[in-house]
Write an enzyme that holds these catalytic residues in place. Structure first.
Site, short mmCIF file in Angstrom:
data_model
loop_
_atom_site.label_atom_id
_atom_site.label_comp_id
_atom_site.label_asym_id
_atom_site.label_seq_id
_atom_site.Cartn_x
_atom_site.Cartn_y
_atom_site.Cartn_z
N CYS A 1 0.38 78.00 33.72
CA CYS A 1 1.40 76.95 33.56
C CYS A 1 1.71 76.39 34.95
O CYS A 1 1.26 76.93 35.97
CB CYS A 1 2.66 77.56 32.96
SG CYS A 1 3.32 78.86 34.03
N HIS B 1 2.62 87.83 36.79
CA HIS B 1 2.15 89.07 36.17
C HIS B 1 0.67 88.98 35.84
O HIS B 1 0.29 88.76 34.69
CB HIS B 1 2.97 89.37 34.91
CG HIS B 1 4.32 89.92 35.21
ND1 HIS B 1 5.41 89.72 34.40
CD2 HIS B 1 4.78 90.66 36.25
CE1 HIS B 1 6.47 90.32 34.93
NE2 HIS B 1 6.10 90.88 36.05
N GLU C 1 12.86 88.40 35.25
CA GLU C 1 13.60 87.14 35.07
C GLU C 1 15.04 87.42 34.63
O GLU C 1 15.97 86.74 35.05
CB GLU C 1 12.89 86.25 34.03
CG GLU C 1 13.57 84.90 33.91
CD GLU C 1 12.96 84.02 32.83
OE1 GLU C 1 11.73 84.08 32.60
OE2 GLU C 1 13.73 83.27 32.21
N THR D 1 13.00 82.38 29.61
CA THR D 1 12.10 81.24 29.38
C THR D 1 10.85 81.60 28.57
O THR D 1 10.17 80.71 28.07
CB THR D 1 11.61 80.66 30.73
OG1 THR D 1 10.98 81.71 31.46
CG2 THR D 1 12.73 80.05 31.52
N CYS E 1 10.54 77.77 27.90
CA CYS E 1 9.90 76.68 28.63
C CYS E 1 8.78 76.04 27.82
O CYS E 1 8.29 76.61 26.85
CB CYS E 1 9.39 77.19 29.97
SG CYS E 1 7.89 78.13 29.82
N SER F 1 5.43 88.79 29.67
CA SER F 1 6.23 88.54 28.46
C SER F 1 5.59 87.47 27.58
O SER F 1 5.43 87.66 26.38
CB SER F 1 7.64 88.13 28.87
OG SER F 1 8.39 87.74 27.77
N ASN F 2 5.18 86.36 28.19
CA ASN F 2 4.67 85.28 27.34
C ASN F 2 3.33 85.66 26.68
O ASN F 2 3.04 85.23 25.58
CB ASN F 2 4.61 83.95 28.11
CG ASN F 2 3.40 83.84 28.98
OD1 ASN F 2 2.35 83.41 28.52
ND2 ASN F 2 3.52 84.25 30.23
N SER G 1 0.04 83.39 32.88
CA SER G 1 -0.33 83.88 34.22
C SER G 1 -1.80 84.31 34.29
O SER G 1 -2.21 84.93 35.28
CB SER G 1 0.60 85.01 34.64
OG SER G 1 0.88 85.86 33.56
S1 SF4 Z 1 9.21 79.46 33.11
FE1 SF4 Z 1 7.54 80.91 33.48
S2 SF4 Z 1 6.04 80.47 31.87
FE2 SF4 Z 1 7.45 78.71 31.97
S3 SF4 Z 1 6.53 77.20 33.34
FE3 SF4 Z 1 7.86 78.50 34.58
S4 SF4 Z 1 6.56 80.16 35.33
FE4 SF4 Z 1 5.49 79.20 33.63
#
Ligand code: SF4
Length: 313
Positions: free
Chosen positions: A17, A46, A131, A170, A200, A229-230, A272
């Site tokens: 991202c 990560h 976070e 996020t 996000c 996490s994502n 990531s």
């Molecule tokens: S909040 Fe985390 S997953 Fe979302 S754009 Fe930012 S770094 Fe990427």
């Protein structure tokens, strides 16, 4: 050798991202600007593969600020840090660069505003995630309470139910968060919601991309770190749609017995995970299957975040 056919559906968008891209660039630019070594507090993002590459370039990853020598610069990770961390760095006269994703910083600023308005914050997130630690560290102790589940939302003890607001991490599951928010709104009808969604764009787009291909897939591989996490959420999204899914760091982790002989395999990557690892997984699949690759239709992401002035000036 006669290899069985395999249709590989590659989710899009997937992988890096804008926040991860920016954080990695910040470490690279810091190495150029300040020379080696550059210290990085916590994993910048990560992903072990990304960290190993930066280590080879001269980055040193540490857990806490006291491990950074006085004469070397330090970068703070994309997940954000409690306010006390830059304050300590300043106090010690360290050179530091903050790689906190601007979308995480946005949540930090919202938290500060809510406290200034006299509200107590219910924060939807996962205990122990950097976070969450970073966001809690933006406001006075006791002014923010973690809510991890719908059960927590139903049982959380609050002072004044009319002086509440909620914010979220996020990188959460869009569906789980909606259920928690519903439970909070039912219990506390006057709770203040964030002005715009805190989950996000990258997290929600990657989850939507998994949902789009899942109905056609027999199984799904999610490339990402076990502490991302994502990435964990992407595997959950597939499983909830009854598509058995595995989170793997790279091709070497493919469990061939588990994979068996699917006709259609979904492949995606967390925010990531570099695209190189997706290619590596597909190359490994080609050694055992006659692979046909298809990239699912998608609207490309155009988000780009500015780099910190001190590194580009
Ligand atoms: S909040 Fe985390 S997953 Fe979302 S754009 Fe930012 S770094 Fe990427």
């Amino acid at each position: 050798m006669n290899r069985p056919p395999l249709r590989v559906l590659i989710a899009a968008p997937r992988g890096f991202c804008a926040g991860v891209d920016r954080a990695i660039q910040i470490v690279e630019l810091a190495l150029e600007r300040f020379g080696v070594p550059v210290y990085v507090r916590h994993e910048i993002v990560h992903n072990r593969f990304v960290l190993d590459r930066l280590r080879l370039m001269g980055a040193i990853f540490v857990d806490e600020l006291h491990e950074v020598p006085d004469d070397r610069p330090v970068v703070f990770s994309a997940h954000g840090v409690p306010k006390s961390v830059p304050a300590n760095a300043q106090h010690r006269g360290l050179t530091y660069v903050d790689a906190t994703c601007p979308l995480v910083s946005k949540v930090h600023r919202q938290a500060e505003r809510l406290i200034a308005d006299g509200l107590h914050i219910l924060f939807i997130g996962h205990a122990g995630h950097p976070e969450v630690i970073g966001t809690f560290g933006q406001v006075p102790e006791g002014s923010i309470t973690l809510v991890e589940t719908v059960e927590d939302a139903r049982s959380v003890v609050v002072g004044d139910p009319d002086r509440l607001a909620f914010l979220t991490q996020t990188t959460l599951s869009v569906d789980d968060t909606a259920a928690i928010v519903d439970a909070l709104k039912t219990r506390f009808p006057n709770i203040r919601a964030p002005r715009s969604e805190d989950i996000c764009y990258a997290t929600s787009n990657r989850q939507a991309a998994v949902k789009a291909i899942a109905p056609d897939c027999d199984k799904m591989l999610v490339i990402g770190a076990p502490n991302s996490s994502n990435s964990l959420r992407l595997a959950e999204v597939a499983e909830r749609l009854n598509v058995p899914a595995r989170l793997i760091e790279r091709a070497a982790n493919i469990d061939w017995d588990w994979l068996g002989r699917p006709k259609v395999l979904g492949v995606t990557a967390g925010a990531s995970a570099p695209e190189l690892l997706v290619r590596e997984v597909i190359d490994a699949l080609r050694t055992r299957f006659d692979v046909t690759e298809e990239i699912a239709d998608h609207s490309p992401e155009r988000m780009v975040f500015k780099l910190p002035r001190e590194l580009v000036a």
